[in-house]
Design a protein around this motif. Structure first.
Motif, PDB file in Angstrom:
ATOM      1  N   TRP A 180      -1.908  -1.707  14.875  1.00 42.16           N
ATOM      2  CA  TRP A 180      -2.690  -1.440  16.077  1.00 42.16           C
ATOM      3  C   TRP A 180      -2.230  -2.404  17.156  1.00 42.16           C
ATOM      4  N   ASN A 181      -1.755  -1.860  18.259  1.00 42.75           N
ATOM      5  CA  ASN A 181      -1.208  -2.673  19.339  1.00 42.75           C
ATOM      6  C   ASN A 181      -2.011  -2.398  20.592  1.00 42.75           C
ATOM      7  N   ASP A 182      -2.959  -3.256  20.877  1.00 42.09           N
ATOM      8  CA  ASP A 182      -3.830  -3.072  22.030  1.00 42.09           C
ATOM      9  C   ASP A 182      -3.358  -3.963  23.169  1.00 42.09           C
ATOM     10  N   CYS A 183      -4.056  -3.862  24.285  1.00 40.86           N
ATOM     11  CA  CYS A 183      -3.664  -4.612  25.473  1.00 40.86           C
ATOM     12  C   CYS A 183      -3.705  -6.108  25.218  1.00 40.86           C
ATOM     13  N   CYS A 184      -4.730  -6.614  24.541  1.00 33.59           N
ATOM     14  CA  CYS A 184      -4.886  -8.060  24.399  1.00 33.59           C
ATOM     15  C   CYS A 184      -4.850  -8.526  22.951  1.00 33.59           C
ATOM     16  N   TYR A 185      -4.606  -7.634  22.007  1.00 34.08           N
ATOM     17  CA  TYR A 185      -4.470  -8.076  20.627  1.00 34.08           C
ATOM     18  C   TYR A 185      -3.639  -7.063  19.849  1.00 34.08           C
ATOM     19  N   GLY A 186      -3.139  -7.478  18.703  1.00 36.95           N
ATOM     20  CA  GLY A 186      -2.395  -6.608  17.807  1.00 36.95           C
ATOM     21  C   GLY A 186      -2.792  -6.891  16.381  1.00 36.95           C
ATOM     22  N   LEU A 187      -2.646  -5.873  15.534  1.00 35.38           N
ATOM     23  CA  LEU A 187      -3.061  -6.013  14.147  1.00 35.38           C
ATOM     24  C   LEU A 187      -2.110  -5.238  13.249  1.00 35.38           C
ATOM     25  N   GLN A 188      -1.695  -5.848  12.147  1.00 37.32           N
ATOM     26  CA  GLN A 188      -0.958  -5.182  11.087  1.00 37.32           C
ATOM     27  C   GLN A 188      -1.734  -5.347   9.790  1.00 37.32           C
ATOM     28  N   LEU A 189      -2.021  -4.247   9.134  1.00 35.66           N
ATOM     29  CA  LEU A 189      -2.712  -4.266   7.851  1.00 35.66           C
ATOM     30  C   LEU A 189      -1.892  -3.432   6.880  1.00 35.66           C
ATOM     31  N   VAL A 190      -1.466  -4.050   5.781  1.00 38.02           N
ATOM     32  CA  VAL A 190      -0.558  -3.401   4.846  1.00 38.02           C
ATOM     33  C   VAL A 190      -1.102  -3.539   3.433  1.00 38.02           C
ATOM     34  N   TRP A 191      -1.141  -2.426   2.710  1.00 38.15           N
ATOM     35  CA  TRP A 191      -1.399  -2.445   1.267  1.00 38.15           C
ATOM     36  C   TRP A 191      -0.122  -2.032   0.566  1.00 38.15           C
ATOM     37  N   ARG A 192       0.273  -2.801  -0.446  1.00 37.89           N
ATOM     38  CA  ARG A 192       1.501  -2.484  -1.162  1.00 37.89           C
ATOM     39  C   ARG A 192       1.320  -2.746  -2.653  1.00 37.89           C
ATOM     40  N   ARG A 193       1.862  -1.829  -3.450  1.00 43.10           N
ATOM     41  CA  ARG A 193       1.904  -1.969  -4.904  1.00 43.10           C
ATOM     42  C   ARG A 193       3.320  -1.591  -5.335  1.00 43.10           C
ATOM     43  N   TRP A 194       3.990  -2.484  -6.073  1.00 39.84           N
ATOM     44  CA  TRP A 194       5.389  -2.236  -6.382  1.00 39.84           C
ATOM     45  C   TRP A 194       5.741  -2.801  -7.755  1.00 39.84           C
ATOM     46  N   ILE A 195       6.897  -2.356  -8.253  1.00 40.03           N
ATOM     47  CA  ILE A 195       7.425  -2.819  -9.528  1.00 40.03           C
ATOM     48  C   ILE A 195       8.451  -3.909  -9.264  1.00 40.03           C
ATOM     49  N   ASP A 196       8.247  -5.066  -9.851  1.00 43.00           N
ATOM     50  CA  ASP A 196       9.242  -6.133  -9.828  1.00 43.00           C
ATOM     51  C   ASP A 196      10.055  -6.002 -11.108  1.00 43.00           C
ATOM     52  N   ASP A 197      11.359  -5.641 -10.968  1.00 43.46           N
ATOM     53  CA  ASP A 197      12.178  -5.368 -12.145  1.00 43.46           C
ATOM     54  C   ASP A 197      12.823  -6.614 -12.741  1.00 43.46           C
ATOM     55  N   SER A 198      12.507  -7.786 -12.200  1.00 37.93           N
ATOM     56  CA  SER A 198      13.030  -9.056 -12.722  1.00 37.93           C
ATOM     57  C   SER A 198      14.556  -9.074 -12.760  1.00 37.93           C
ATOM     58  N   GLY A 199      15.200  -8.273 -11.916  1.00 38.73           N
ATOM     59  CA  GLY A 199      16.650  -8.274 -11.830  1.00 38.73           C
ATOM     60  C   GLY A 199      17.347  -7.504 -12.925  1.00 38.73           C
ATOM     61  N   THR A 200      16.635  -6.702 -13.689  1.00 40.58           N
ATOM     62  CA  THR A 200      17.248  -5.911 -14.752  1.00 40.58           C
ATOM     63  C   THR A 200      16.768  -4.465 -14.635  1.00 40.58           C
ATOM     64  N   ALA A 201      17.468  -3.567 -15.356  1.00 41.51           N
ATOM     65  CA  ALA A 201      17.074  -2.162 -15.390  1.00 41.51           C
ATOM     66  C   ALA A 201      16.257  -1.834 -16.645  1.00 41.51           C
ATOM     67  N   ARG A 202      15.909  -2.847 -17.408  1.00 42.01           N
ATOM     68  CA  ARG A 202      15.128  -2.630 -18.619  1.00 42.01           C
ATOM     69  C   ARG A 202      13.650  -2.564 -18.263  1.00 42.01           C
ATOM     70  N   ILE A 203      13.006  -1.470 -18.669  1.00 39.65           N
ATOM     71  CA  ILE A 203      11.618  -1.237 -18.286  1.00 39.65           C
ATOM     72  C   ILE A 203      10.693  -2.292 -18.877  1.00 39.65           C
ATOM     73  N   ASP A 204      11.036  -2.800 -20.074  1.00 43.40           N
ATOM     74  CA  ASP A 204      10.141  -3.777 -20.700  1.00 43.40           C
ATOM     75  C   ASP A 204      10.094  -5.104 -19.942  1.00 43.40           C
ATOM     76  N   ASN A 205      10.990  -5.309 -18.960  1.00 50.42           N
ATOM     77  CA  ASN A 205      10.958  -6.515 -18.131  1.00 50.42           C
ATOM     78  C   ASN A 205      10.183  -6.318 -16.835  1.00 50.42           C
ATOM     79  N   ASP A 206       9.740  -5.076 -16.581  1.00 46.48           N
ATOM     80  CA  ASP A 206       9.087  -4.779 -15.305  1.00 46.48           C
ATOM     81  C   ASP A 206       7.683  -5.365 -15.248  1.00 46.48           C
ATOM     82  N   VAL A 207       7.327  -5.804 -14.047  1.00 48.70           N
ATOM     83  CA  VAL A 207       5.988  -6.335 -13.788  1.00 48.70           C
ATOM     84  C   VAL A 207       5.449  -5.649 -12.543  1.00 48.70           C
ATOM     85  N   THR A 208       4.215  -5.194 -12.595  1.00 52.65           N
ATOM     86  CA  THR A 208       3.585  -4.547 -11.440  1.00 52.65           C
ATOM     87  C   THR A 208       2.945  -5.596 -10.538  1.00 52.65           C
ATOM     88  N   GLU A 209       3.319  -5.580  -9.273  1.00 48.34           N
ATOM     89  CA  GLU A 209       2.760  -6.496  -8.281  1.00 48.34           C
ATOM     90  C   GLU A 209       1.993  -5.686  -7.236  1.00 48.34           C
TER      91      GLU A 209
END
Length: 811
Positions: free
Chosen positions: A747-776
């Motif tokens: 939201w970008n108003d005349c005298c203020y601005g606001l960013q609100l973000v919700w995010r859910r993602w998989i951190d793969d720990s640098g590998t393609a092995r699913i058993d190493n994945d962590v949900t953040e």
């Protein structure tokens, strides 16, 4: 090298200060906008304007005199007293330099050094208006005192009122029991209320003591002292803090910006993470006429280990140890042909950015180290470098440690003659080194370090006309090694040589016709192409693999004689590629609207050389994919389509289909919509067969033991000039899970601005092995009060990465 900050100093949150400490601002009756030089837009409102109008300073009512110290006056009447005073009445105007006083009555004593005005009055200066009930104005300096004042700084959209406003002789303005905001007249979304406010237009600073922030006239924050900019210049001072919470721990960072000089600045950021400790970060930047650079880093002494009670948790991997990183970059030039680059990056461990990295978790996978000199001539190009990387994996296997080039020397040239003949010279000498335990590496060839000389002279002839082209080419690849296996006991030759010729011939025709589609003129082309390449097989079993990997099949590979990247392997090849392209060009400007291509390669011999380098042995038949790719007599059928549907819609398709096995090896489809108003929609689909990329071996961390099928949807909707809605969903269909989900609003108003973000993602720990994945997951908020500052990290750059084609609006 501007620093996009609004420097605000946070000295501390003191509860009683919300109701005590700042003298209550006088409850002055608000003035209508017209008395504040406010001009509503009306029908002239610019496209995308966030404010309802603008401040416009009118022309001076009296012209300036040649002497800026001389006072010029105009009034309806004048009365002279017995003691020499002058009383001006009616519509009185006094002008001295850039200052102009307007009042219904002004008294000037006999000394003629000051004037006393009765309100309602107006005092004007460059881009400044003050209205009040009474005033004392110096006629020999810039000093003035105004009671019950309303003020406006036009170019900064700053307005407010004060019990008393004093313009001091040095040009600063001091306000008592004052407030200010950047909101439109009639809008009190936020304001800063203070007992003592100083505005210094010379330095561009404002300072306030015992100040409180009110949102809708509700006190929400208190500062004993606060400093902020009142223009766009960079200023030394505290920036607004970044506050977060994760796993029950508070994460508080307080940046301090130091404007050292116009070409130097620095930011220091103490950061308190309650379950880990105090981390001190900093950045220093500099800019000179011929070079520029920056250094950034952070340090935390004795990591607290996080909040997890599990002693084996990844967050506790380095508990009690010092954690740090540093990244230095510098580049410059001696003249237009000679330049240099320096870079050094390092981290205490491979998990540093996992634990302390960016707010959205998109962190570097390695730290780059480089010292390079370059010469770019018309014929010759030289490159001398020392280069390496620290790979940020934890744990990091010995065999996965990257090689350093200490040094790498390159000399390339191209010579051309009339008639289409040309010669190329490419050469490189590199010493490859890495700090490993040679005995612990399972494969002998991966334990080697040493020097490599690679020469690749080539000659060819290029016939090129509008209706077709032909290019025969011969290249000679010579490589020599001097190797060292350290403490490893081997029976291998440490001095190796290899010379392999590479020959190819490439040719195509171009057929054109004029075409009328929908009343528009186009040129339609039909472009058949043939490419033949021959590379003989040669034994390379004893050769190391310093920088080489096998390339996956693609449209570009259809026309290339080189099966490997790097110089450690030369793949044998006896192949004919056949292709057909067709394009649709707008006749007016040659803009490509449609491009379609289809092609296939036919092999006359098996491909014996892989990374093992054995010329006599094919992969075992038990390894079906490797054996099949080495012995098949024709490649998969590859097709691609790029279609610029109109000025807003475009699409891209690629399909690699094995007509013998009747299966798709890789495919992708992409559709994008971009509107003039800023709307963006992206639809994507990706499929890739397990093991399709031969550069990723089954024992690599990046190897996927499943077919990859993903759907990607992202959008940005400019609902109004004020509101952007952003979203993304990346879905792994194979494993029935979302890899990334994001929803955000800006939201970008005349005298203020606001960013609100919700995010859910998989951190793969640098590998393609699913058993190493962590949900953040996380919720991220940034709030900006324009003219004062903001809280939270800027998500604009991340939005642009997550939603291709979107351009974040700067607050």
């Amino acid at each position: 090298m501007g620093k996009g900050q609004a420097g605000a100093a946070l000295a501390g949150l003191i509860t009683y200060g919300l109701t005590y400490g700042a003298l209550s601002a006088v409850a002055l009756e608000p003035l209508p906008g017209v008395q504040l030089d406010w001009h509503p837009w009306g029908e002239t409102r610019p496209a995308g304007a966030l404010c309802r109008g603008t401040y416009v300073m009118p022309e001076y009512r009296l012209p300036a005199t040649d002497d800026p110290q001389q006072v010029r006056t105009e009034s309806d009447s004048a009365f002279y007293g017995e003691e020499g005073e002058t009383i001006l009445g009616g519509e009185v105007i006094l002008r001295r330099g850039d200052s102009q006083l307007e009042s219904p009555q002004v008294s000037v004593p006999a000394s003629r050094e000051q004037a006393f005005a009765e309100g309602p009055l107006a005092l004007r200066d460059q881009n400044l208006l003050v209205r009040g009930q009474s005033a004392e104005v110096s006629l020999v300096s810039d000093a003035a005192h105004i009671d019950s004042a309303h003020y406006v700084i036009h170019d900064q959209r700053l307005r407010g009122n004060a019990l008393q406003l004093a313009r001091q002789e040095d040009g600063r303005y001091r306000l008592t029991a004052a407030n200010f905001t950047t909101c439109d007249p009639g809008d009190e979304m936020w304001r800063l209320v203070t007992g003592d406010l100083v505005l210094d237009r010379e330095t561009g600073f404002g300072t306030a003591r015992h100040a409180r922030l009110e949102m809708g006239q509700v006190p929400v924050f208190y500062w004993p002292w606060v400093r902020f900019p009142i223009d766009d210049r960079r200023h030394t001072g505290f920036l607004w803090p970044e506050i977060g919470a994760s796993g029950g721990a508070l994460d508080y960072a307080q940046p301090f910006y130091w404007n050292i000089a116009p070409n130097h600045d620095a930011t220091l950021t103490p950061r308190l993470i309650t379950d880990r400790g105090l981390l001190l970060g900093g950045e220093y930047r500099y800019l000179f006429p011929t070079d520029a650079g920056q250094v950034e880093g952070a340090f935390l002494s004795s990591d607290g280990g996080g909040s997890s009670d599990d002693p084996n948790a990844a967050s506790r991997r380095f508990e009690g140890e010092d954690r740090w990183y540093i990244d230095y970059r510098h580049s410059g030039y001696f003249d237009r042909r000679n330049r240099y680059d320096l870079r050094y990056g390092g981290a205490s461990d491979g998990r540093y950015f996992d634990d302390y990295g960016s707010i959205f978790g998109d962190d570097p996978s390695n730290m780059h180290r480089l010292a390079r000199l370059q010469h770019l001539g018309d014929v010759w190009q030289f490159d001398a470098r020392a280069e390496g990387f620290q790979r940020l994996d934890d744990p990091l296997r010995e065999r996965d440690k990257p090689f350093y080039r200490l040094p790498s020397l390159t000399a390339n040239a191209r010579f051309t003659q009339e008639g289409g003949f040309y010669q190329q010279w490419r050469s490189n000498l590199t010493y490859f080194w890495r700090d490993v335990d040679e005995v612990a590496i399972p494969r002998e060839r991966e334990a080697a370090v040493g020097s490599r000389l690679h020469l690749s002279p080539a000659t060819g002839w290029r016939f090129d006309e509008s209706w077709g082209y032909l290019e025969p080419r011969v290249e000679w690849l010579y490589t020599a090694y001097a190797l060292d296996y350290g403490q490893r006991d081997i029976d291998r030759d440490t001095s190796l040589q290899r010379a392999v010729p590479v020959s190819s011939i490439d040719g195509g025709l171009v057929f054109e016709r004029e075409l009328d589609l929908g009343g528009r003129d186009y040129r339609h082309t039909l472009e058949p192409r043939l490419n033949y390449a021959y590379v003989p097989v040669q034994d390379q079993r004893d050769f190391p693999v310093f920088d080489t990997s096998e390339r996956a099949f693609s449209w570009n590979q259809l026309w290339s004689p080189h099966r490997f990247s790097g110089s450690d392997r030369v793949g044998d090849l006896n192949r004919l590629s056949v292709g057909l392209e067709s394009r649709l060009l707008e006749d007016a400007g040659g803009r490509e609207r449609l491009s379609f291509g289809v092609g296939q390669a036919f092999y006359f011999d098996d491909r014996n050389i892989d990374l093992d380098g054995d010329p006599d042995t094919l992969p075992p038949e038990s390894d079906f994919e490797r054996f099949y790719n080495a012995t098949r007599d024709r490649s998969s059928l590859i097709s691609r389509l790029d279609w610029q549907i109109d000025d807003h819609w475009r699409s891209r398709l690629e399909w690699i289909y094995d007509d013998r096995q009747q299966r798709t090896e890789r495919s992708s489809a992409y559709l994008q919509y971009r509107a003039d108003a800023g709307h963006v929609l992206n639809l994507g689909y990706r499929w890739e067969l397990q093991g399709f990329d031969p550069s990723v071996e089954p024992d690599d961390d990046e190897f996927r033991d499943f077919d990859r099928e993903e759907f990607d949807l992202s959008f940005a909707w400019n609902a109004s000039p004020r509101v952007d809605l952003i979203g993304r969903a990346l879905y792994d269909y194979t494993n029935d899970r979302f890899l990334d989900q994001l929803a955000g609003v800006q939201w970008n108003d005349c005298c203020y601005g606001l960013q609100l973000v919700w995010r859910r993602w998989i951190d793969d720990s640098g590998t393609a092995r699913i058993d190493n994945d962590v949900t953040e997951h996380g919720i991220f908020l940034r709030f900006v009060l324009k003219g004062l500052g903001g809280v939270g990290g800027d998500a604009g750059d991340y939005f642009e990465q997550a939603v291709p084609g979107y351009r974040a609006t700067a607050f």
